[in-house]
Design a protein around this motif. Structure first.
Motif, PDB file in Angstrom:
ATOM      1  N   CYS A 249     -12.089  -1.958   1.011  1.00 40.49           N
ATOM      2  CA  CYS A 249     -10.746  -1.411   0.837  1.00 40.49           C
ATOM      3  C   CYS A 249     -10.809   0.103   0.840  1.00 40.49           C
ATOM      4  N   ALA A 250      -9.817   0.713   1.460  1.00 40.43           N
ATOM      5  CA  ALA A 250      -9.689   2.165   1.450  1.00 40.43           C
ATOM      6  C   ALA A 250      -8.233   2.516   1.276  1.00 40.43           C
ATOM      7  N   VAL A 251      -7.942   3.469   0.410  1.00 37.03           N
ATOM      8  CA  VAL A 251      -6.565   3.887   0.175  1.00 37.03           C
ATOM      9  C   VAL A 251      -6.012   4.590   1.402  1.00 37.03           C
TER      10      VAL A 251
ATOM     11  N   LEU B 132       1.169   6.385  -7.056  1.00 29.37           N
ATOM     12  CA  LEU B 132       0.051   7.276  -7.365  1.00 29.37           C
ATOM     13  C   LEU B 132       0.447   8.737  -7.217  1.00 29.37           C
ATOM     14  N   ASN B 133       1.272   9.049  -6.229  1.00 29.34           N
ATOM     15  CA  ASN B 133       1.693  10.434  -6.012  1.00 29.34           C
ATOM     16  C   ASN B 133       2.510  10.991  -7.172  1.00 29.34           C
ATOM     17  N   VAL B 134       3.263  10.152  -7.850  1.00 32.61           N
ATOM     18  CA  VAL B 134       4.045  10.652  -8.986  1.00 32.61           C
ATOM     19  C   VAL B 134       3.325  10.458 -10.316  1.00 32.61           C
ATOM     20  N   THR B 135       2.266   9.678 -10.336  1.00 35.89           N
ATOM     21  CA  THR B 135       1.519   9.434 -11.565  1.00 35.89           C
ATOM     22  C   THR B 135       0.478  10.517 -11.812  1.00 35.89           C
ATOM     23  N   PHE B 136      -0.142  10.998 -10.745  1.00 35.06           N
ATOM     24  CA  PHE B 136      -1.219  11.977 -10.875  1.00 35.06           C
ATOM     25  C   PHE B 136      -0.818  13.304 -10.248  1.00 35.06           C
ATOM     26  N   ASP B 137      -1.353  14.396 -10.816  1.00 36.06           N
ATOM     27  CA  ASP B 137      -1.131  15.722 -10.241  1.00 36.06           C
ATOM     28  C   ASP B 137      -1.852  15.845  -8.907  1.00 36.06           C
ATOM     29  N   ALA B 138      -2.983  15.169  -8.765  1.00 40.36           N
ATOM     30  CA  ALA B 138      -3.783  15.212  -7.539  1.00 40.36           C
ATOM     31  C   ALA B 138      -4.652  13.970  -7.500  1.00 40.36           C
TER      32      ALA B 138
ATOM     33  N   LEU C 214       0.826  -1.211   0.000  1.00 39.91           N
ATOM     34  CA  LEU C 214       0.000   0.000   0.000  1.00 39.91           C
ATOM     35  C   LEU C 214       0.857   1.257   0.000  1.00 39.91           C
ATOM     36  N   LYS C 215       1.941   1.271   0.786  1.00 46.61           N
ATOM     37  CA  LYS C 215       2.846   2.427   0.796  1.00 46.61           C
ATOM     38  C   LYS C 215       3.478   2.613  -0.581  1.00 46.61           C
ATOM     39  N   THR C 216       3.873   1.515  -1.205  1.00 41.61           N
ATOM     40  CA  THR C 216       4.454   1.584  -2.539  1.00 41.61           C
ATOM     41  C   THR C 216       3.435   2.101  -3.539  1.00 41.61           C
ATOM     42  N   LEU C 217       2.206   1.602  -3.469  1.00 45.19           N
ATOM     43  CA  LEU C 217       1.142   2.049  -4.359  1.00 45.19           C
ATOM     44  C   LEU C 217       0.898   3.545  -4.191  1.00 45.19           C
TER      45      LEU C 217
END
Length: 187
Positions: A142-144, A39-45, A32-35
């Motif tokens: 599931c929750a991010v 996600l933080n570098v894939t999307f602007d927000a 989850l931390k890796t995901l």
């Protein structure tokens, strides 16, 4: 003697199962931390929404992307961020389609992310941001954000394309966030 050996065998099996469960939990947390990092570098927000489109959690970058200082999006419906009534209806239809697609699929089958280009309004009512939304329904339970989950949730990744004013001009080009300081190019 036999009962002592049986008791030790049972204790060992219980210990082994507990260790396997603990190792599985550690692996899940690491994944989850890796995901989240990906996600933080894939999307602007990004944000996480419930079945009705209400934002449960939003990234700090979403506030920055929409030029909203200090706004807390929690409890806001994603449709309220739409640039127009027509775009709000498109967003609503989009979220319903994603949910329907995932309800049809078996709960163990991951559906591909759905994409939608739309317009979100910025803090200045004359500015809008063209964005691409990437939406996926999270598996049940599931929750991010590590919170307890009730009902189905969506993860929505948001990439800004360009800002425009009400006349369609680009009044203030934005530097979109990119991984590792790489310069982004406006499209």
């Amino acid at each position: 003697f036999v009962t002592m050996v049986a008791a030790r065998g049972k204790a060992w099996r219980l210990f082994s199962i507990t260790e396997q469960e603990n190792n599985g939990q550690i692996l899940t947390e690491t994944l989850l931390k890796t995901l989240r990092g990906v996600l933080n570098v894939t999307f602007d927000a990004s944000c996480e929404c419930d079945e009705q489109g209400f934002i449960l959690k939003a990234s700090q970058q979403l506030m920055q992307l929409l030029s909203r200082n200090g706004d807390d999006f929690a409890g806001t419906n994603l449709k309220e961020l739409a640039g127009s009534v027509n775009e709000a209806e498109r967003l609503d239809t989009f979220l319903h389609q994603v949910m329907s697609q995932n309800q049809i699929a078996e709960s163990r089958i991951a559906c591909p992310p759905a994409l939608l280009e739309t317009v979100l309004k910025c803090s200045d009512p004359h500015d809008e941001l063209n964005v691409k939304l990437c939406c996926v329904a999270l598996p049940p339970g599931c929750a991010v954000d590590d919170a307890a989950s009730f009902g189905r949730r969506f993860f929505v990744g948001i990439n800004g394309l360009q800002t425009r004013d009400s006349e369609g001009h680009d009044p203030s080009p934005r530097q979109l966030s990119t991984p590792a300081g790489v310069q982004s190019s406006e499209h």
